[in-house]
Motif scaffolding. Structure first.
Motif, short mmCIF file in Angstrom:
data_model
loop_
_atom_site.label_atom_id
_atom_site.label_comp_id
_atom_site.label_asym_id
_atom_site.label_seq_id
_atom_site.Cartn_x
_atom_site.Cartn_y
_atom_site.Cartn_z
N SER A 7 -3.99 16.61 -18.28
CA SER A 7 -3.43 16.57 -16.93
C SER A 7 -2.03 15.96 -16.90
CB SER A 7 -4.35 15.76 -16.01
OG SER A 7 -4.53 14.45 -16.51
N CYS A 8 -1.35 16.02 -18.02
CA CYS A 8 0.01 15.50 -18.11
C CYS A 8 0.91 16.56 -18.76
CB CYS A 8 0.03 14.23 -18.96
SG CYS A 8 1.61 13.35 -18.98
N PRO A 9 2.03 16.86 -18.09
CA PRO A 9 2.58 16.30 -16.85
C PRO A 9 1.64 16.52 -15.67
CG PRO A 9 4.21 17.63 -18.00
CD PRO A 9 2.91 17.90 -18.64
N ALA A 10 1.77 15.69 -14.65
CA ALA A 10 0.87 15.74 -13.49
C ALA A 10 1.01 17.07 -12.76
CB ALA A 10 1.19 14.59 -12.54
N PRO A 11 -0.09 17.79 -12.59
CA PRO A 11 -0.01 19.07 -11.88
C PRO A 11 0.30 18.90 -10.39
CG PRO A 11 -2.29 18.50 -12.36
CD PRO A 11 -1.45 17.49 -13.05
N HIS A 12 0.07 17.73 -9.86
CA HIS A 12 0.37 17.41 -8.46
C HIS A 12 0.43 15.89 -8.33
CE1 HIS A 12 -4.09 17.90 -8.79
NE2 HIS A 12 -4.03 16.66 -8.27
N ALA A 13 0.95 15.43 -7.22
CA ALA A 13 1.04 13.99 -6.98
C ALA A 13 -0.34 13.42 -6.65
CB ALA A 13 2.02 13.70 -5.84
N GLY A 14 -0.54 12.14 -7.02
CA GLY A 14 -1.82 11.52 -6.70
C GLY A 14 -2.02 10.22 -7.46
N PHE A 15 -3.25 9.72 -7.39
CA PHE A 15 -3.60 8.44 -8.02
C PHE A 15 -4.27 8.69 -9.37
CE2 PHE A 15 -3.91 7.62 -3.41
CZ PHE A 15 -3.02 6.57 -3.29
N ILE A 16 -3.87 7.89 -10.37
CA ILE A 16 -4.59 7.83 -11.62
C ILE A 16 -5.67 6.76 -11.45
CG2 ILE A 16 -4.45 7.41 -14.10
CD1 ILE A 16 -3.00 9.94 -13.15
N ALA B 15 0.82 -1.21 0.00
CA ALA B 15 0.00 0.00 0.00
C ALA B 15 0.85 1.26 0.00
CB ALA B 15 -0.93 0.01 1.21
N HIS B 16 0.32 2.30 -0.60
CA HIS B 16 0.90 3.63 -0.51
C HIS B 16 0.79 4.10 0.93
CE1 HIS B 16 0.79 8.10 -0.96
NE2 HIS B 16 1.80 7.86 -1.80
N GLU B 17 1.53 5.12 1.29
CA GLU B 17 1.49 5.62 2.68
C GLU B 17 0.09 6.08 3.09
OE1 GLU B 17 3.00 10.15 1.59
OE2 GLU B 17 4.32 8.76 2.67
N SER B 18 -0.76 6.33 2.12
CA SER B 18 -2.14 6.72 2.41
C SER B 18 -3.01 5.51 2.72
CB SER B 18 -2.74 7.46 1.22
OG SER B 18 -2.78 6.62 0.07
N GLY B 19 -2.47 4.29 2.56
CA GLY B 19 -3.23 3.08 2.82
C GLY B 19 -3.87 2.46 1.60
N VAL B 20 -3.77 3.10 0.44
CA VAL B 20 -4.39 2.61 -0.79
C VAL B 20 -3.39 1.75 -1.56
CG1 VAL B 20 -5.41 3.27 -3.01
CG2 VAL B 20 -5.90 4.62 -0.94
N VAL B 21 -3.86 0.57 -1.98
CA VAL B 21 -3.05 -0.31 -2.83
C VAL B 21 -3.49 -0.09 -4.27
CG1 VAL B 21 -2.40 -2.69 -3.33
CG2 VAL B 21 -2.90 -2.01 -0.97
N THR B 22 -2.58 0.35 -5.12
CA THR B 22 -2.92 0.57 -6.53
C THR B 22 -2.96 -0.75 -7.28
OG1 THR B 22 -0.62 0.86 -7.21
CG2 THR B 22 -1.78 2.83 -6.44
N ALA B 23 -3.61 -0.72 -8.44
CA ALA B 23 -3.68 -1.93 -9.27
C ALA B 23 -2.28 -2.36 -9.69
CB ALA B 23 -4.55 -1.64 -10.49
N GLN B 24 -1.43 -1.40 -9.94
CA GLN B 24 -0.05 -1.71 -10.35
C GLN B 24 0.68 -2.43 -9.22
OE1 GLN B 24 3.07 1.51 -11.12
NE2 GLN B 24 2.46 0.96 -13.22
N ALA B 25 0.51 -1.95 -7.97
CA ALA B 25 1.15 -2.61 -6.82
C ALA B 25 0.48 -3.95 -6.53
CB ALA B 25 1.09 -1.70 -5.59
N GLY B 26 -0.83 -4.02 -6.74
CA GLY B 26 -1.54 -5.26 -6.48
C GLY B 26 -1.13 -6.39 -7.42
N GLN B 27 -0.75 -6.05 -8.62
CA GLN B 27 -0.27 -7.07 -9.55
C GLN B 27 1.04 -7.70 -9.06
OE1 GLN B 27 0.00 -5.01 -13.30
NE2 GLN B 27 -2.22 -5.08 -13.68
N ASP B 28 1.84 -6.90 -8.38
CA ASP B 28 3.11 -7.41 -7.87
C ASP B 28 2.93 -8.23 -6.59
OD1 ASP B 28 4.34 -6.06 -9.95
OD2 ASP B 28 4.72 -4.26 -8.73
N THR B 29 1.93 -7.87 -5.77
CA THR B 29 1.75 -8.55 -4.48
C THR B 29 0.61 -9.58 -4.50
OG1 THR B 29 0.24 -6.82 -3.69
CG2 THR B 29 2.60 -6.52 -3.26
N GLY B 30 -0.18 -9.59 -5.54
CA GLY B 30 -1.33 -10.49 -5.61
C GLY B 30 -2.55 -10.00 -4.84
N TYR B 31 -2.53 -8.73 -4.43
CA TYR B 31 -3.66 -8.16 -3.68
C TYR B 31 -4.79 -7.80 -4.64
CZ TYR B 31 -6.23 -4.85 -0.72
OH TYR B 31 -7.20 -4.19 -0.03
N GLU B 32 -6.01 -8.27 -4.35
CA GLU B 32 -7.16 -8.02 -5.21
C GLU B 32 -8.37 -7.58 -4.40
OE1 GLU B 32 -8.10 -11.34 -7.66
OE2 GLU B 32 -6.33 -11.10 -8.95
#
Length: 306
Positions: free
Chosen positions: A237-246, A154-171
Motif C-alpha cells: 500500500s505504498c505509495p499511499a493509494p489515497h489519503a488516510g490513517f496508518i 486533531a485532524h480535521e476528522s476529529g482523530v488525534v494520531t499517535a504522532q500528533a499525541g506525542q507532540d501535544t501529550g494527548y493520550e
C-alpha cells in the motif's frame, strides 16, 4: 220502742258529695298524668327509644358487615397479590408493569448513550487480543463520534494520531493518540476493527519513510508492487493509494496496512468513532450471543445441504 236520737254517721247527701269529690280528684289526677309524663311513663319511653337505637345500630352494623363481605368476595386481595375474583390477575399486571419498566429503562439508557456518542450502536465488543493489555477480548467499549469532542492536535476528522499525541501529550488507553473503530476498506460486511491511529498520510506519499521501522518488515521498501524485491520487502500500500490513517493494534507486530487487515490507509469516511471507555467482561454477553447465532446458522445450512 227506742227513742229516735240523732245519728252520728254521715248523711246521704254527704256520702254523695264525698263520692263526687273522689271522682273529681281521680279525674284531675288522670288529666295531670296525661299532660305530664309520669316517672313510669318516662322510663317506658326512654326504654323504647334505647331499644329502637340499639336496633338501628345493630342494623347498621349488619349492613356494614354485609358490604365488607361483598367487597371481600368481589375485590379482595388473594394470596398471590391478585384479587380473588380475577383469579390472581393482579400478579400478571404487576409482572407486566415490571417488564415494561425494565424495557423503558433500557430504552432510556440507550437513548442517553446515543445522545452522548452520536452513533448507534454506541457500544462495541472486543473480539480479539490485538489491543492487549489496554483492551482484552470480552471488553465492552463505549464509542463516540470522532468530531464530537476532538482532542488537541486533531485532524480535521476529529482523530488525534499517535504522532500528533506525542507532540501535544494527548493520550488514550495508555498510549498517544486516539484508538479508533473503523470499517476495513469501508465494507459493511466485515467486522469493524478497533486499533490505534498512528499517523496521517497523503495520497501518493511514501509513508514508509515516516513509519517506525519496528512495525515494518525488515528492509521494507516503497515500490507498490507488494512483492519481495532484491535486498528488501515491498509494502503493497505504498505509495499511499489515497489519503488516510496508518493504523496498528498495540499488541500487533506490524501496521494494519502491512499485515493485510486493510489494503490502504483508513479513510476518514471509514471511521465509525473513537474509543472512550472500556468495561471488562460485559462484551462477552454479545460475543456469546453472536456465537450461538452463528452456530445455529451453520446447523441450518448443513441440514439444508443434506
Amino acid at each position: 220502742m227506742g227513742d229516735d236520737g240523732p245519728r252520728s254517721g254521715p248523711r246521704g247527701d254527704d256520702i254523695r258529695s264525698s263520692e263526687t269529690d273522689t271522682a273529681r280528684s281521680a279525674a284531675d289526677k288522670g288529666s295531670s298524668t296525661g299532660a305530664g309524663d309520669s316517672p313510669g311513663n318516662r322510663n317506658e319511653a326512654v326504654g323504647k327509644q334505647a331499644s329502637h337505637g340499639r336496633a338501628a345500630d345493630s342494623g347498621a352494623s349488619e349492613e356494614r358487615g354485609a358490604a365488607m363481605d361483598d367487597r371481600g368476595s368481589s375485590g379482595g386481595r388473594g394470596p398471590n397479590g391478585g384479587t380473588d375474583a380475577d383469579g390472581g390477575g393482579g400478579s400478571w399486571m404487576l409482572y407486566l408493569y415490571d417488564l415494561l419498566s425494565s424495557v423503558g429503562i433500557v430504552i432510556l439508557i440507550g437513548a442517553l448513550l446515543f445522545a452522548a456518542s452520536g452513533i448507534w450502536p454506541p457500544m462495541v465488543a472486543v473480539e480479539s487480543g490485538s489491543m492487549e493489555p489496554v483492551m482484552e477480548r470480552g471488553d465492552l467499549v463505549f464509542v463516540m463520534e470522532s468530531e464530537r469532542f476532538p482532542g488537541p492536535g486533531a485532524h480535521e476528522s476529529g482523530v488525534v494520531t499517535a504522532q500528533a499525541g506525542q507532540d501535544t501529550g494527548y493520550e488514550k488507553f495508555d498510549g498517544s493518540g486516539d484508538v479508533i473503530v473503523y470499517k476495513p476498506d469501508g465494507s459493511d460486511y466485515r467486522t469493524p476493527v478497533i486499533h490505534r491511529a498512528m499517523f496521517w498520510v497523503e495520497e501518493g506519499e511514501n509513508w514508509v519513510e515516516k513509519a517506525n521501522p519496528e512495525y515494518l518488515p525488515e528492509n521494507a521498501v516503497c515500490d507498490g508492487a507488494g512483492e519481495a524485491v532484491q535486498n528488501g520487502t515491498d509494502i503493497p500500500s505504498c505509495p499511499a493509494p489515497h489519503a488516510g490513517f496508518i493504523t496498528k493494534g498495540d499488541a500487533n507486530a506490524h501496521y494494519d496496512q502491512v499485515n493485510g487487515i486493510v489494503r490502504g490507509p483508513v479513510k476518514p469516511a471509514w471511521v465509525v468513532g473513537t474509543a472512550e471507555h472500556a468495561v471488562p467482561y460485559l462484551g462477552n454477553i454479545r460475543l456469546n450471543a453472536q456465537a450461538s447465532a452463528t452456530d445455529n446458522r451453520t446447523v441450518m445450512a448443513s441440514a439444508t445441504a443434506d
